[in-house]
Scaffold this active site. Structure first.
Site, PDB file in Angstrom:
ATOM      1  N   TRP A 171      -2.658   0.902   0.278  1.00  9.74           N
ATOM      2  CA  TRP A 171      -3.078   1.494  -0.908  1.00  9.74           C
ATOM      3  C   TRP A 171      -4.263   0.709  -1.252  1.00  9.74           C
ATOM      4  O   TRP A 171      -4.641  -0.520  -0.442  1.00  9.74           O
ATOM      5  CB  TRP A 171      -1.805   0.704  -2.299  1.00  9.74           C
ATOM      6  CG  TRP A 171      -0.782   1.247  -1.916  1.00  9.74           C
ATOM      7  CD1 TRP A 171       0.464   0.906  -1.507  1.00  9.74           C
ATOM      8  CD2 TRP A 171      -0.435   2.676  -1.569  1.00  9.74           C
ATOM      9  NE1 TRP A 171       1.638   1.903  -1.656  1.00  9.74           N
ATOM     10  CE2 TRP A 171       1.266   2.645  -1.809  1.00  9.74           C
ATOM     11  CE3 TRP A 171      -0.592   4.193  -1.799  1.00  9.74           C
ATOM     12  CZ2 TRP A 171       2.008   3.757  -1.287  1.00  9.74           C
ATOM     13  CZ3 TRP A 171       0.221   5.233  -2.367  1.00  9.74           C
ATOM     14  CH2 TRP A 171       1.851   5.219  -2.372  1.00  9.74           C
ATOM     15  N   HIS A 184      -1.698  -1.036  -5.449  1.00 12.90           N
ATOM     16  CA  HIS A 184      -1.076  -2.570  -5.703  1.00 12.90           C
ATOM     17  C   HIS A 184      -1.049  -3.517  -6.531  1.00 12.90           C
ATOM     18  O   HIS A 184       0.041  -3.565  -7.334  1.00 12.90           O
ATOM     19  CB  HIS A 184      -1.871  -3.720  -4.649  1.00 12.90           C
ATOM     20  CG  HIS A 184      -1.863  -3.486  -3.223  1.00 12.90           C
ATOM     21  ND1 HIS A 184      -0.413  -3.301  -2.307  1.00 12.90           N
ATOM     22  CD2 HIS A 184      -3.048  -3.005  -2.117  1.00 12.90           C
ATOM     23  CE1 HIS A 184      -0.932  -3.131  -1.220  1.00 12.90           C
ATOM     24  NE2 HIS A 184      -2.263  -2.874  -1.271  1.00 12.90           N
ATOM     25  N   ASP A 224      -5.492  -7.796   0.653  1.00 17.89           N
ATOM     26  CA  ASP A 224      -6.733  -6.962   0.926  1.00 17.89           C
ATOM     27  C   ASP A 224      -7.814  -7.806   0.940  1.00 17.89           C
ATOM     28  O   ASP A 224      -8.300  -7.856   1.609  1.00 17.89           O
ATOM     29  CB  ASP A 224      -6.619  -5.511  -0.263  1.00 17.89           C
ATOM     30  CG  ASP A 224      -6.162  -4.866   1.375  1.00 17.89           C
ATOM     31  OD1 ASP A 224      -5.178  -5.167   2.093  1.00 17.89           O
ATOM     32  OD2 ASP A 224      -5.241  -3.886   0.284  1.00 17.89           O
ATOM     33  N   ARG A 226      -8.519 -10.301   3.895  1.00 18.15           N
ATOM     34  CA  ARG A 226      -8.410  -9.947   5.210  1.00 18.15           C
ATOM     35  C   ARG A 226      -9.254 -10.097   5.947  1.00 18.15           C
ATOM     36  O   ARG A 226      -9.638  -9.717   7.531  1.00 18.15           O
ATOM     37  CB  ARG A 226      -6.921  -8.852   5.785  1.00 18.15           C
ATOM     38  CG  ARG A 226      -7.552  -7.311   4.587  1.00 18.15           C
ATOM     39  CD  ARG A 226      -6.222  -6.468   4.143  1.00 18.15           C
ATOM     40  NE  ARG A 226      -7.073  -5.456   5.493  1.00 18.15           N
ATOM     41  CZ  ARG A 226      -7.444  -3.782   5.682  1.00 18.15           C
ATOM     42  NH1 ARG A 226      -7.707  -4.202   4.720  1.00 18.15           N
ATOM     43  NH2 ARG A 226      -7.122  -4.100   7.097  1.00 18.15           N
ATOM     44  N   HIS A 271      -0.643  -5.861   7.881  1.00 17.65           N
ATOM     45  CA  HIS A 271      -0.154  -4.527   6.199  1.00 17.65           C
ATOM     46  C   HIS A 271       0.273  -3.118   7.177  1.00 17.65           C
ATOM     47  O   HIS A 271       0.237  -2.350   6.280  1.00 17.65           O
ATOM     48  CB  HIS A 271      -1.745  -4.726   6.289  1.00 17.65           C
ATOM     49  CG  HIS A 271      -2.672  -5.292   5.010  1.00 17.65           C
ATOM     50  ND1 HIS A 271      -3.034  -5.881   4.240  1.00 17.65           N
ATOM     51  CD2 HIS A 271      -3.487  -6.739   5.558  1.00 17.65           C
ATOM     52  CE1 HIS A 271      -3.489  -6.898   3.223  1.00 17.65           C
ATOM     53  NE2 HIS A 271      -3.703  -7.586   4.466  1.00 17.65           N
ATOM     54  N   HIS A 299       2.610  -8.047  -1.598  1.00 13.32           N
ATOM     55  CA  HIS A 299       1.212  -6.923  -1.517  1.00 13.32           C
ATOM     56  C   HIS A 299       1.988  -6.229  -0.046  1.00 13.32           C
ATOM     57  O   HIS A 299       1.452  -4.972   0.105  1.00 13.32           O
ATOM     58  CB  HIS A 299       0.046  -7.380  -0.676  1.00 13.32           C
ATOM     59  CG  HIS A 299      -1.256  -6.855  -0.063  1.00 13.32           C
ATOM     60  ND1 HIS A 299      -1.846  -6.298  -1.121  1.00 13.32           N
ATOM     61  CD2 HIS A 299      -1.227  -6.012   0.876  1.00 13.32           C
ATOM     62  CE1 HIS A 299      -2.400  -5.593   0.006  1.00 13.32           C
ATOM     63  NE2 HIS A 299      -2.425  -5.079   1.627  1.00 13.32           N
ATOM     64  N   ASP A 324       2.520  -1.680   0.263  1.00 12.44           N
ATOM     65  CA  ASP A 324       1.863  -1.275   1.634  1.00 12.44           C
ATOM     66  C   ASP A 324       2.677  -0.805   2.240  1.00 12.44           C
ATOM     67  O   ASP A 324       3.066  -0.005   3.413  1.00 12.44           O
ATOM     68  CB  ASP A 324       0.813  -2.738   2.691  1.00 12.44           C
ATOM     69  CG  ASP A 324      -0.465  -2.378   1.991  1.00 12.44           C
ATOM     70  OD1 ASP A 324      -0.609  -1.581   1.715  1.00 12.44           O
ATOM     71  OD2 ASP A 324      -0.742  -3.384   2.933  1.00 12.44           O
ATOM     72  N   HIS A 333       0.315   3.721   6.099  1.00 17.83           N
ATOM     73  CA  HIS A 333       0.653   2.141   6.595  1.00 17.83           C
ATOM     74  C   HIS A 333       1.731   2.182   8.160  1.00 17.83           C
ATOM     75  O   HIS A 333       2.127   0.936   8.008  1.00 17.83           O
ATOM     76  CB  HIS A 333       0.881   1.492   5.497  1.00 17.83           C
ATOM     77  CG  HIS A 333      -0.364   0.758   5.150  1.00 17.83           C
ATOM     78  ND1 HIS A 333      -1.046  -0.371   5.187  1.00 17.83           N
ATOM     79  CD2 HIS A 333      -1.301   1.302   4.340  1.00 17.83           C
ATOM     80  CE1 HIS A 333      -2.132   0.055   4.776  1.00 17.83           C
ATOM     81  NE2 HIS A 333      -2.573   1.089   4.347  1.00 17.83           N
ATOM     82  N   HIS A 377      -6.598   8.312   5.571  1.00 21.63           N
ATOM     83  CA  HIS A 377      -6.334   7.509   4.933  1.00 21.63           C
ATOM     84  C   HIS A 377      -5.783   7.439   3.655  1.00 21.63           C
ATOM     85  O   HIS A 377      -5.912   6.970   3.197  1.00 21.63           O
ATOM     86  CB  HIS A 377      -6.062   6.219   6.383  1.00 21.63           C
ATOM     87  CG  HIS A 377      -5.300   4.669   5.600  1.00 21.63           C
ATOM     88  ND1 HIS A 377      -4.696   4.245   6.213  1.00 21.63           N
ATOM     89  CD2 HIS A 377      -5.687   4.015   4.691  1.00 21.63           C
ATOM     90  CE1 HIS A 377      -3.950   3.570   5.807  1.00 21.63           C
ATOM     91  NE2 HIS A 377      -4.910   3.085   4.859  1.00 21.63           N
ATOM     92  N   ASP A 431      -4.150   6.055   0.371  1.00 23.83           N
ATOM     93  CA  ASP A 431      -4.346   4.966  -0.186  1.00 23.83           C
ATOM     94  C   ASP A 431      -5.183   4.801  -1.778  1.00 23.83           C
ATOM     95  O   ASP A 431      -4.223   3.948  -2.240  1.00 23.83           O
ATOM     96  CB  ASP A 431      -5.282   4.575   0.324  1.00 23.83           C
ATOM     97  CG  ASP A 431      -4.952   2.861   1.320  1.00 23.83           C
ATOM     98  OD1 ASP A 431      -3.737   3.261   1.050  1.00 23.83           O
ATOM     99  OD2 ASP A 431      -5.462   2.428   2.546  1.00 23.83           O
TER     100      ASP A 431
HETATM  101  N1  DCM Z   1      -4.611   0.578   8.829  1.00 24.25           N
HETATM  102  C1  DCM Z   1      -3.478   1.161   9.169  1.00 24.25           C
HETATM  103  N2  DCM Z   1      -3.169   1.265   9.996  1.00 24.25           N
HETATM  104  C2  DCM Z   1      -4.181   0.654  11.577  1.00 24.25           C
HETATM  105  C3  DCM Z   1      -5.303   0.410  10.617  1.00 24.25           C
HETATM  106  C4  DCM Z   1      -6.084   0.181   9.779  1.00 24.25           C
HETATM  107  O1  DCM Z   1      -2.904   1.417   7.984  1.00 24.25           O
HETATM  108  N3  DCM Z   1      -3.579   0.882  12.752  1.00 24.25           N
HETATM  109  C5  DCM Z   1      -5.080   0.111   6.771  1.00 24.25           C
HETATM  110  C6  DCM Z   1      -4.684  -1.288   7.124  1.00 24.25           C
HETATM  111  C7  DCM Z   1      -6.567  -0.459   5.638  1.00 24.25           C
HETATM  112  C8  DCM Z   1      -6.578   0.713   5.793  1.00 24.25           C
HETATM  113  O2  DCM Z   1      -6.126   1.146   6.940  1.00 24.25           O
HETATM  114  O3  DCM Z   1      -5.426   0.162   4.368  1.00 24.25           O
HETATM  115  C9  DCM Z   1      -8.296   0.452   6.359  1.00 24.25           C
HETATM  116  O4  DCM Z   1      -8.339  -0.363   7.593  1.00 24.25           O
HETATM  117  P1  DCM Z   1      -8.815  -1.262   7.773  1.00 24.25           P
HETATM  118  O5  DCM Z   1     -10.347  -2.066   7.192  1.00 24.25           O
HETATM  119  O6  DCM Z   1      -8.955  -2.375   8.968  1.00 24.25           O
HETATM  120  O7  DCM Z   1     -10.222  -0.674   8.784  1.00 24.25           O
HETATM  121 ZN    ZN Z   2      -2.553  -3.691   2.656  1.00 24.29          ZN
HETATM  122 ZN    ZN Z   3      -4.265   1.816   3.847  1.00 25.66          ZN
END
Ligand code: DCM
Ligand code: ZN
Ligand code: ZN
Ligand code: DCM
Length: 289
Positions: free
Chosen positions: A1, A6, A45, A48, A60, A116, A120, A126, A149, A154
């Site tokens: 999200w 969140h 978030d 991170r 996450h 958080h 998620d 996720h 995504h 999100d």
């Molecule tokens: N994310 C996910 N699964 C993954 C990688 C990332 O659910 N294998 C999520 C985390 C964030 C969003 O996707 O909410 C974008 O991630 P990033 O900023 O790491 O690309």
């Molecule tokens: Zn998150």
């Molecule tokens: Zn996300």
């Protein structure tokens, strides 16, 4: 999200905390977060991408190696054997938030992570490995090029209905969801939502309990996932087979029937995870949901 999702999970949870859980939340979060799980929820978030917290990025999500929309599943041995996924993260911070040997700051950090991650884990993408949880599937949302995504679940679709129906406010949205939980269409669902609420590991998987940790009986640092986060992950992952990947062939996902189909799923997932977050903290601090 995104931050709005969140915050809304956190604000919903605030309505359902028992006395000791509420008191811990208020004193732990303090004025910096207006003593509320709402403003504190996006913190994980925010940090991170900082070098000091780069280790937390894989916490996450869990990359479920299933095959949506044909077949959906989450398996902790298959999908989280390294112990660096959202399942083990919730286990780790559940232990830490009640660990009185830790500093006030570390317990606040644990609370912010729980706040958080319990959000998620309710986001279907996720709990999905395909195309990096949909991040590598390009899509258009409200005229802007983005990815499945971000665009769909999100925040893209949320931003649109938040503005149209909830005065663009997470608090207004959370109040509406809380009302539905207390007296509306969600009321009859709440007992099912809490059908798993024990903060312990399943008996056949028990290595240690929170009480063992508190009493210092077990020093093994390996984080074994708990039963309930796996139940929650499987539930949101099932939406990848029933909706998320079924028909993404719209020129604009956020202004099409994809968005109207997604909204009820998003609203129930946010309300449910907020309610579960409160129940989780109530079990930890007051001994029951
Ligand atoms: N994310 C996910 N699964 C993954 C990688 C990332 O659910 N294998 C999520 C985390 C964030 C969003 O996707 O909410 C974008 O991630 P990033 O900023 O790491 O690309
Ligand atoms: Zn998150
Ligand atoms: Zn996300
Ligand atoms: N940490 C954590 N989970 C653990 C141990 C530590 O999230 N099981 C975090 C807390 C601090 C950082 O790692 O942000 C460093 O902790 P320490 O100084 O205890 O190694």
């Amino acid at each position: 999200w995104g931050a709005i999702g969140h915050e809304t999970v956190g604000y919903v949870a605030m309505k359902f905390l028992s006395p000791k859980a509420l008191s811990f939340v208020q004193s732990s979060l303090g004025l910096e977060y207006s003593e509320s799980l709402g403003p504190a929820a996006p913190w994980a978030d925010d940090v991170r991408y900082e070098a000091a917290f780069s280790w937390s990025a894989p916490f996450h999500f869990v990359d479920a190696e299933d095959n949506p929309p044909t077949s959906c599943s989450v398996e902790q041995m298959r999908d989280c054997s390294s112990g660096t996924c959202i399942l083990s993260a919730i286990a780790n911070y559940t232990t830490r938030v009640v660990d009185t040997s830790l500093s006030t700051e570390q317990r606040q950090e644990a609370l912010k992570f729980i706040d958080h991650f319990i959000g998620d884990i309710g986001q279907p993408l996720h709990v999905e490995a395909v195309e990096v949880g949909g991040n590598d599937i390009s899509a258009v949302c409200n005229g802007e090029r983005t990815n499945l995504h971000a665009c769909t679940i999100d925040s893209g679709i949320i931003n649109i209905f938040l503005k149209a129906q909830y005065s663009n406010s997470a608090i207004v949205w959370a109040n509406a969801l809380s009302q539905r939980i207390q007296t509306g269409d969600f009321k009859s669902l709440t007992s099912t939502w809490l059908s798993c609420s024990s903060t312990a590991e399943p008996v056949n998987n028990r290595r240690r309990s929170i009480e063992d940790d508190i009493n210092g009986l077990v020093s093994d640092a390996t984080i074994t996932p708990l039963e309930c986060p796996l139940v929650w992950a499987r539930e949101s992952n099932a939406y990848d087979c029933s909706f998320v990947f079924i028909d993404t062939g719209f020129s604009d996902l956020c202004t099409s029937s994809y968005a109207t189909g997604a909204q009820p799923i998003i609203e129930e997932q946010i309300a449910k995870q907020g309610y579960r977050l409160a129940a989780w903290l109530n079990v930890l601090f007051d001994g029951s949901t």
